[in-house]
Design a protein around this motif. Structure first.
Motif, PDB file in Angstrom:
ATOM      1  N   SER A   4       0.839  -1.209   0.000  1.00  0.00           N
ATOM      2  CA  SER A   4       0.000   0.000   0.000  1.00  0.00           C
ATOM      3  C   SER A   4       0.867   1.248   0.000  1.00  0.00           C
ATOM      4  N   CYS A   5       1.885   1.286   0.897  1.00  0.00           N
ATOM      5  CA  CYS A   5       2.665   2.524   1.067  1.00  0.00           C
ATOM      6  C   CYS A   5       3.588   2.786  -0.123  1.00  0.00           C
ATOM      7  N   GLY A   6       4.337   1.759  -0.530  1.00  0.00           N
ATOM      8  CA  GLY A   6       5.271   1.929  -1.643  1.00  0.00           C
ATOM      9  C   GLY A   6       4.531   2.380  -2.896  1.00  0.00           C
ATOM     10  N   THR A   7       3.324   1.841  -3.089  1.00  0.00           N
ATOM     11  CA  THR A   7       2.559   2.204  -4.287  1.00  0.00           C
ATOM     12  C   THR A   7       1.975   3.613  -4.137  1.00  0.00           C
ATOM     13  N   ALA A   8       1.476   3.927  -2.908  1.00  0.00           N
ATOM     14  CA  ALA A   8       0.896   5.269  -2.692  1.00  0.00           C
ATOM     15  C   ALA A   8       1.956   6.343  -2.925  1.00  0.00           C
ATOM     16  N   ALA A   9       3.191   6.086  -2.441  1.00  0.00           N
ATOM     17  CA  ALA A   9       4.268   7.076  -2.624  1.00  0.00           C
ATOM     18  C   ALA A   9       4.647   7.173  -4.097  1.00  0.00           C
ATOM     19  N   TRP A  10       4.626   6.036  -4.769  1.00  0.00           N
ATOM     20  CA  TRP A  10       4.974   5.986  -6.199  1.00  0.00           C
ATOM     21  C   TRP A  10       3.950   6.749  -7.042  1.00  0.00           C
ATOM     22  N   ARG A  11       2.626   6.441  -6.727  1.00  0.00           N
ATOM     23  CA  ARG A  11       1.576   7.084  -7.533  1.00  0.00           C
ATOM     24  C   ARG A  11       1.289   8.509  -7.090  1.00  0.00           C
ATOM     25  N   GLY A  12       1.620   8.808  -5.844  1.00  0.00           N
ATOM     26  CA  GLY A  12       1.267  10.129  -5.302  1.00  0.00           C
ATOM     27  C   GLY A  12      -0.214  10.216  -4.997  1.00  0.00           C
ATOM     28  N   GLU A  13      -0.876   9.042  -4.826  1.00  0.00           N
ATOM     29  CA  GLU A  13      -2.301   9.078  -4.469  1.00  0.00           C
ATOM     30  C   GLU A  13      -2.637   7.956  -3.483  1.00  0.00           C
ATOM     31  N   GLN A  14      -3.799   8.101  -2.834  1.00  0.00           N
ATOM     32  CA  GLN A  14      -4.191   7.159  -1.785  1.00  0.00           C
ATOM     33  C   GLN A  14      -4.368   5.744  -2.354  1.00  0.00           C
ATOM     34  N   VAL A  15      -3.908   4.749  -1.591  1.00  0.00           N
ATOM     35  CA  VAL A  15      -4.095   3.351  -1.996  1.00  0.00           C
ATOM     36  C   VAL A  15      -4.810   2.625  -0.857  1.00  0.00           C
ATOM     37  N   ILE A  16      -6.062   2.210  -1.122  1.00  0.00           N
ATOM     38  CA  ILE A  16      -6.839   1.508  -0.093  1.00  0.00           C
ATOM     39  C   ILE A  16      -6.823   0.022  -0.439  1.00  0.00           C
ATOM     40  N   VAL A  17      -6.130  -0.756   0.353  1.00  0.00           N
ATOM     41  CA  VAL A  17      -6.149  -2.205   0.140  1.00  0.00           C
ATOM     42  C   VAL A  17      -7.041  -2.809   1.222  1.00  0.00           C
ATOM     43  N   ALA A  18      -8.198  -3.375   0.789  1.00  0.00           N
ATOM     44  CA  ALA A  18      -9.163  -3.919   1.751  1.00  0.00           C
ATOM     45  C   ALA A  18      -8.694  -5.270   2.265  1.00  0.00           C
ATOM     46  N   ASP A  19      -8.040  -6.032   1.364  1.00  0.00           N
ATOM     47  CA  ASP A  19      -7.577  -7.367   1.785  1.00  0.00           C
ATOM     48  C   ASP A  19      -6.170  -7.613   1.231  1.00  0.00           C
ATOM     49  N   THR A  31      -1.965   6.682   2.608  1.00  0.00           N
ATOM     50  CA  THR A  31      -2.198   7.990   1.987  1.00  0.00           C
ATOM     51  C   THR A  31      -0.867   8.723   1.862  1.00  0.00           C
ATOM     52  N   PRO A  32      -0.542   9.228   0.678  1.00  0.00           N
ATOM     53  CA  PRO A  32       0.723   9.965   0.583  1.00  0.00           C
ATOM     54  C   PRO A  32       0.677  11.264   1.389  1.00  0.00           C
ATOM     55  N   ILE A  33       1.806  11.591   1.995  1.00  0.00           N
ATOM     56  CA  ILE A  33       1.926  12.883   2.687  1.00  0.00           C
ATOM     57  C   ILE A  33       2.543  13.829   1.677  1.00  0.00           C
ATOM     58  N   HIS A  34       1.820  14.901   1.386  1.00  0.00           N
ATOM     59  CA  HIS A  34       2.296  15.825   0.350  1.00  0.00           C
ATOM     60  C   HIS A  34       2.839  17.118   0.939  1.00  0.00           C
ATOM     61  N   SER A  35       3.761  17.752   0.201  1.00  0.00           N
ATOM     62  CA  SER A  35       4.183  19.120   0.554  1.00  0.00           C
ATOM     63  C   SER A  35       3.163  20.066  -0.064  1.00  0.00           C
ATOM     64  N   ARG A  36       3.345  21.362   0.216  1.00  0.00           N
ATOM     65  CA  ARG A  36       2.415  22.333  -0.383  1.00  0.00           C
ATOM     66  C   ARG A  36       2.524  22.316  -1.900  1.00  0.00           C
ATOM     67  N   GLU A  37       3.710  21.967  -2.396  1.00  0.00           N
ATOM     68  CA  GLU A  37       3.885  21.920  -3.861  1.00  0.00           C
ATOM     69  C   GLU A  37       3.543  20.541  -4.415  1.00  0.00           C
ATOM     70  N   ARG A  38       2.834  19.744  -3.628  1.00  0.00           N
ATOM     71  CA  ARG A  38       2.378  18.405  -4.017  1.00  0.00           C
ATOM     72  C   ARG A  38       3.536  17.437  -4.263  1.00  0.00           C
ATOM     73  N   LYS A  39       4.638  17.672  -3.590  1.00  0.00           N
ATOM     74  CA  LYS A  39       5.730  16.688  -3.668  1.00  0.00           C
ATOM     75  C   LYS A  39       5.487  15.640  -2.598  1.00  0.00           C
ATOM     76  N   VAL A  40       5.709  14.352  -2.914  1.00  0.00           N
ATOM     77  CA  VAL A  40       5.486  13.314  -1.902  1.00  0.00           C
ATOM     78  C   VAL A  40       6.615  13.365  -0.871  1.00  0.00           C
ATOM     79  N   LEU A  41       6.221  13.442   0.414  1.00  0.00           N
ATOM     80  CA  LEU A  41       7.218  13.502   1.492  1.00  0.00           C
ATOM     81  C   LEU A  41       7.275  12.185   2.257  1.00  0.00           C
ATOM     82  N   GLY A  42       6.168  11.393   2.167  1.00  0.00           N
ATOM     83  CA  GLY A  42       6.111  10.141   2.906  1.00  0.00           C
ATOM     84  C   GLY A  42       4.713   9.551   2.794  1.00  0.00           C
TER      85      GLY A  42
END
Ligand SMILES: Nc1nc2c(ncn2[C@@H]2O[C@@H]3COP(=O)(O)O[C@H]4[C@@H](O)[C@H](n5cnc6c(=O)[nH]c(N)nc65)O[C@@H]4COP(=O)(O)O[C@H]3[C@H]2O)c(=O)[nH]1
Length: 777
Positions: free
Chosen positions: A249-264, A289-300
Motif C-alpha cells: 500500500s505505502c510503496g505504491t501510494a508514494a509511487w503514484r502520489g495518491e491514496q491506496v486503499i487495500v481492503a484485503d 495515503t501519501p503525505i504531500h508538501s504544499r507543492e504536491r511533492k510526496v514527502l512520505g
C-alpha cells in the motif's frame, strides 16, 4: 412531570443557561410525559399502563434504567440491555455495573449514585465513561434522580443516559489537532509529533494501527518514521522499502502520489511481493495515503493497518486526510528548520561548514583524541593572489575558484576531517587522528596543497592558484582550540612573510616574534604622544639643471632604547594595525610645516613630497582633510606632492581615481611611487591625474649591468614622456646610473649619489649652498 420540572429551581437553573444536552433530555422527557397523557385514557387498567410504559421506554434511544441502593439493576430499557451485550431484561436484572464495566469505570458510576442516594438530590447532565457495545469505549451524558417508594423512602436511583461518544470524539479530535499544531509551532522532534498523531487517530478509529514512513532524500525508498503500536520487527522489515507501482500500500501510494486503499492484503495484487512479511502479524487491510508538501511533492506516507478486511468510511477518510495533511505541515516545517540550521552553519557559496559549526565540533573532536597518542592538525589555508583573480577576472570567476578549491580540499581529506571556510579565501583544515610523525603530516598537507594548485578551467580560462598554509598540531602545539587557532595563525603569518606559496609549522620562535610584535605595537602607539618621530629629507634633483627642486619626507623613529629606527622596520606594523593613519597624519603636518618654514626663511621654494599609505588614502574625506591641513599651515597646495604607490591605486581603481581627482582639484600634485612593481595597465595609467612617475629602486639598482633592468627603465621613461609625465629615478647611487638615466631622457633623480636622507638642519644647510636654488613648481 412538566409541572414538576418547571417548579423545581434546579430544572429552572439548568433550563436558563445549563448544559445543552441536559436541557434537550429534559425537554424530551417532558414531551414524552405530555404525549402519554394525551394518548392514553385518564384511568386505564394498571396492567395496560405497565405495558405502555415498557413499550415507550423500549423505543427511546437513550439508556433508561433503575437500580436499587446497592447498584443492582431493577429495570432497564432494551437499548441498555443490548448495548451491554446482553439478550433480555432478565440478563441484566440483579447485575451491577461491576459486572458490566471495568472496575475503575464502575467505581466512578457507583460513586455518583451513592451521592444521589445519600443526599436525595438529583444530579443532571454529568459525563460518564462506560464500556458498552461489545467492550467499545463510550461516553454518556447521564442524569440520575432518587427512586422513592410510596412512603417517600429512597430505594434506589433512576438513570437516563445519552450516548455522546460522537461529540466526545469530535472534541477529542479538536483538542488533538490543537495539541499537534502546538507541537509543530514549538518545533518538537518529528518522531514525537508522528507518534502523537498516530495515537490520536488510533483513538478515534477503533481497531486500527498507524504508521508513518518518510521518503528518502533520493526519493526512491521509504524510511521508518513512527509506528507506536506496530511490531518493531515488522517496522524494521519495512524500513528502506523501495517505492514502485506494485510495492504494497505505502510503496505504491508514494509511487503514484495518491491514496491506496487495500481492503484485503491477502487478495490484492499490490501486496503480492510483501504478503509473507505481513502474514505473521495478521493484518488484512492497509490504507495508505501519501503525505504531500504544499507543492504536491510526496514527502512520505500515512498508513492504517487493520486485522479485519475492511475499507474506511467517509468520516474515517476525512480523518486520514487530516492526519496526512498535518504530517505534511510538520515535515515541511522540519525541513525548513533544517535548511535554516544548515545555512546558519554552512557557507552559502561552497557548502562547507562555517566557523560557527567548526567551533561547535572541533572541541569534541579534540576531546576524542585526548590521550589516544594521535595527532590532530589544524591548518589555516589562504589562496595566494585570490584578490588578483577577483579583480582581473571578476567576482564570478573568484566565486568559481573558491568552489573548485573547496571541492578539491573535501576530496583530499577523509570524512572525519573538517574543511571550513572562514571568510574570503581563508579556510581551516582539521585533520584527525594522524600518527605522531611530522613527515607523514607534512606529506598529507603538501598533497592537499598540490591538489589545490593543480591547473583548472574557470570560465574557459586556464588558471593555477597556489596557497599558503599555517599549521599547528594537537596536542604539542596547542591543547585547546584557541591555542591551536592562534598558533596556526602565527605560522600562516610567517608563510606570508616568506612570500606565500609555502607551508609553515608553528614554532616557539614564532610565538616569541609575535610577542615582540605585540610589544612593538604598544610602543608604536605611544610614540606619537612621546614625540619620538622625526622626519629626514632626501633631495630630488633635476638632471638638466642639477638643482634640488624637491625634498622627500622620510619618517624616522627615535626609539628611547633602540635608537633610530628606519620606516621599513615599523611602517608594515603600523599599516597592519591601522596606526599608520595617525602616524601618516603627523608626517603630513610635519612635512608641510617644515616646507612652509623653509619658504618663510627665504630658502628656495621647494616642493615637499610625502608618502601616503593605502589605509590613509582610503580614509573618508581624506582630500578635504589634506586641504584643511594645508590651509591651517598656510602652505600653497602646489608645494605638496603626494606619493601614491602603484599597488595602492590598483587595490580599488575607481575609488582611488575619485580621491586623486579631489586632490588634483585642491591643487596638490601626485606622483606614482615604486612604478613598475604593480600591475597598472597603460590604459589605466592614462586616466590617473598624476604629474610624476617614480621608477622603483629595484630597476635602477643593477644598472648598467642588467640589460633587462636597463630596458625596463628606458621603457618607463619613454612611456612617461609619451604620456606627458615627468619621470624620476630613485635609488641612484652611481655615476654610471646617472649617465644611463640622462642618456635615456630621465628628468630627475633621487639617491645616495646626490645625497642620503638628511635631518632638517642638514638639509637646510645643503639648500643654503650656492647653485641649489629651485625654480617655483
Ligand atoms: N639603497 C638605497 N636606498 C635609497 C637610496 N636613496 C634613497 N633610498 C631609500 O629609499 C627609500 C625611498 O623611499 P620609498 O621608496 O618611498 O620607501 C619608503 C616608504 O615606502 C616608507 N616610508 C618612509 N617614510 C614614510 C612615511 O612617512 N609614510 C609612509 N606611508 N611610508 C613611509 O618606507 C620606505 C623606506 O624608507 P627609507 O628607509 O627612508 O628609505 C628611503 C630612502 O632612504 C639609494 O641610493 N640607495
Amino acid at each position: 412531570m412538566a409541572k414538576n420540572t418547571s417548579r423545581n429551581p434546579r430544572y429552572a437553573a439548568l433550563n436558563a443557561g445549563g448544559n445543552e444536552n441536559t436541557r434537550r433530555l429534559i425537554d424530551a422527557s417532558t414531551r414524552l410525559a405530555e404525549e402519554m397523557g394525551r394518548i392514553f385514557p385518564a384511568d386505564p387498567d394498571i396492567a395496560d399502563r405497565h405495558y405502555w410504559l415498557e413499550t415507550i421506554i423500549n423505543h427511546v434511544p437513550d439508556y433508561i434504567y433503575a437500580k436499587d441502593t446497592d447498584g443492582r439493576f431493577l429495570i432497564a430499557n432494551q437499548v441498555t440491555v443490548a448495548d451491554n451485550g446482553l439478550e433480555s431484561l432478565r440478563d441484566i436484572i440483579g447485575k451491577t455495573d461491576f459486572d458490566l464495566h471495568p472496575q475503575h469505570l464502575a467505581m466512578a458510576i457507583a460513586e455518583v449514585e451513592r451521592r444521589v442516594i445519600e443526599t436525595g438530590e438529583p444530579i443532571f447532565g454529568i459525563e460518564e465513561r462506560a464500556m458498552v457495545t461489545k467492550g467499545r469505549d463510550r461516553w454518556l451524558m447521564t442524569s440520575k434522580v432518587p427512586l422513592r417508594n410510596k412512603s417517600g423512602k429512597i430505594v434506589g436511583i433512576v438513570g437516563v443516559s445519552r450516548d455522546i461518544s460522537d461529540r466526545k470524539a469530535a472534541e477529542r479530535l479538536l483538542e488533538g489537532q490543537a495539541h499537534l499544531l502546538e507541537m509543530i509551532a514549538n518545533g518538537r522532534p518529528l518522531d514525537e509529533f508522528f507518534r502523537e498523531l498516530i495515537l490520536l487517530i488510533e483513538a478515534l478509529i477503533p481497531r486500527i494501527r498507524g504508521s508513518i514512513l518518510m521518503l528518502s532524500p533520493d526519493g526512491h525508498r521509504l524510511l521508518h518514521g513512527a509506528a507506536p503500536n506496530l511490531d518493531e520487527t515488522y517496522c524494521g522489515m519495512i524500513h528502506g522499502v523501495e517505492i514502485g507501482p506494485k510495492a504494497g500500500s505505502c510503496g505504491t501510494a508514494a509511487w503514484r502520489g495518491e491514496q491506496v486503499i487495500v481492503a484485503d492484503i491477502f487478495e490484492d495484487p499490490l501486496w503480492e511481493d510483501y504478503r509473507e512479511i505481513v502474514r505473521p502479524y495478521e493484518f488484512r487491510a492497509c490504507w495508505s495515503t501519501p503525505i504531500h508538501s504544499r507543492e504536491r511533492k510526496v514527502l512520505g506516507t500515512f498508513a492504517l493497518y487493520s486485522e479485519a478486511v475492511c475499507v474506511p468510511d467517509e468520516q474515517q477518510k476525512e480523518l486520514i486526510a487530516m492526519a496526512a495533511h498535518l504530517a505534511g505541515i510538520a515535515i515541511e516545517r522540519k525541513q525548513a528548520e533544517d535548511r535554516i540550521s544548515f545555512m546558519a552553519h554552512h557557507d552559502a557559496l561552497t557548502g562547507l561548514p562555517n566557523r560557527a559549526l567548526f567551533e561547535e565540533q572541533v572541541a569534541e573532536a579534540l576531546e576524542a583524541l585526548r590521550g589516544t597518542g594521535q595527532w590532530a592538525v589544524l591548518a589555516f589555508l589562504d589562496l595566494d593572489n585570490f584578490k588578483l583573480v577577483n579583480d582581473t577576472l571578476g567576482h564570478a570567476a573568484g566565486d568559481e575558484l573558491l568552489k573548485v578549491t573547496a571541492t578539491r580540499m573535501r576530496a583530499s581529506v577523509r570524512k572525519s576531517d573538517m574543511v571550513v571556510r572562514v571568510g574570503g579565501d581563508e579556510f581551516i583544515l582539521l585533520l584527525n587522528g594522524l600518527p605522531c610523525e611530522r613527515d607523514v603530516v607534512l606529506a598529507r598537507l603538501e598533497d592537499i596543497r598540490a591538489a589545490i594548485a593543480a591547473p583548472m578551467q574557470i570560465n574557459g580560462r586556464g588558471l593555477q592558484v597556489s596557497c599558503s598554509m599555517g599549521v599547528a598540531c594537537f596536542p604539542n602545539q596547542g591543547k585547546t582550540v584557541g591555542e591551536l587557532l592562534a598558533n596556526a595563525d602565527m605560522a600562516m603569518y610567517r608563510a606570508k612573510e616568506l612570500g606565500r606559496n609555502n607551508l609553515q609549522v608553528f614554532t616557539e620562535e614564532m610565538a616569541d616574534k609575535a610577542h615582540e610584535k605585540l610589544l612593538k605595537q604598544a610602543e608604536l602607539r605611544q610614540a606619537i604622544a612621546r614625540d619620538e618621530f622625526l622626519l629626514h629629507f632626501q633631495p630630488q634633483v633635476n638632471l638638466e639643471t642639477g638643482r634640488v627642486f624637491a625634498a622627500e619626507a622620510l619618517l624616522r623613529w627615535r626609539h628611547p632604547e633602540r635608537g633610530m629606527i628606519s620606516p621599513g622596520d615599523f611602517i608594515p606594523l603600523a599599516e597592519e594595525t591601522g596606526l599608520i593613519v595617525p602616524i601618516g597624519d603627523w608626517v603630513l603636518r610635519a612635512a608641510c610645516r617644515q616646507c612652509k618654514a623653509w619658504h618663510d626663511d627665504g630658502l628656495p621654494l621647494l616642493i615637499v613630497s610625502v608618502n601616503v599609505s593605502a589605509r590613509q588614502f582610503r580614509e573618508r574625506n581624506w582630500a578635504a582633510h589634506v586641504a584643511a591641513v594645508l590651509a591651517e599651515i598656510g602652505l600653497d597646495p602646489r608645494f605638496l606632492e603626494l606619493e601614491l604607490t602603484e599597488s595602492l591605486i590598483m587595490q580599488d581603481v575607481p575609488g582611488a581615481l575619485a580621491t586623486m581627482h579631489e586632490l588634483e582639484a585642491i591643487g596638490v600634485h601626485l606622483a606614482i611611487d615604486d612604478f613598475g612593481t604593480g600591475y597598472s595597465s597603460l590604459s589605466a595609467l592614462k586616466r590617473f591625474p598624476v604629474r610624476r612617475l617614480k621608477i622603483d629602486r629595484s630597476f635602477v639598482e643593477d644598472i648598467p649591468a642588467d640589460v633587462d633592468d636597463k630596458a625596463i627603465t628606458a621603457a618607463i621613461i619613454s612611456l612617461a614622456q609619451n604620456l606627458g609625465l615627468r619621470v624620476i629615478a630613485e635609488g641612484v647611487e652611481t655615476q654610471a646610473q646617472v649617465d644611463f638615466l640622462r642618456h635615456s631622457g630621465c628628468d630627475e633623480i633621487q639617491g645616495y649619489f646626490f645625497s642620503r636622507p638628511l635631518a632638517s638642519a642638514d638639509f637646510e644647510a645643503l639648500l643654503r649652498q650656492p647653485a641649489m636654488t629651485a625654480d617655483a613648481p
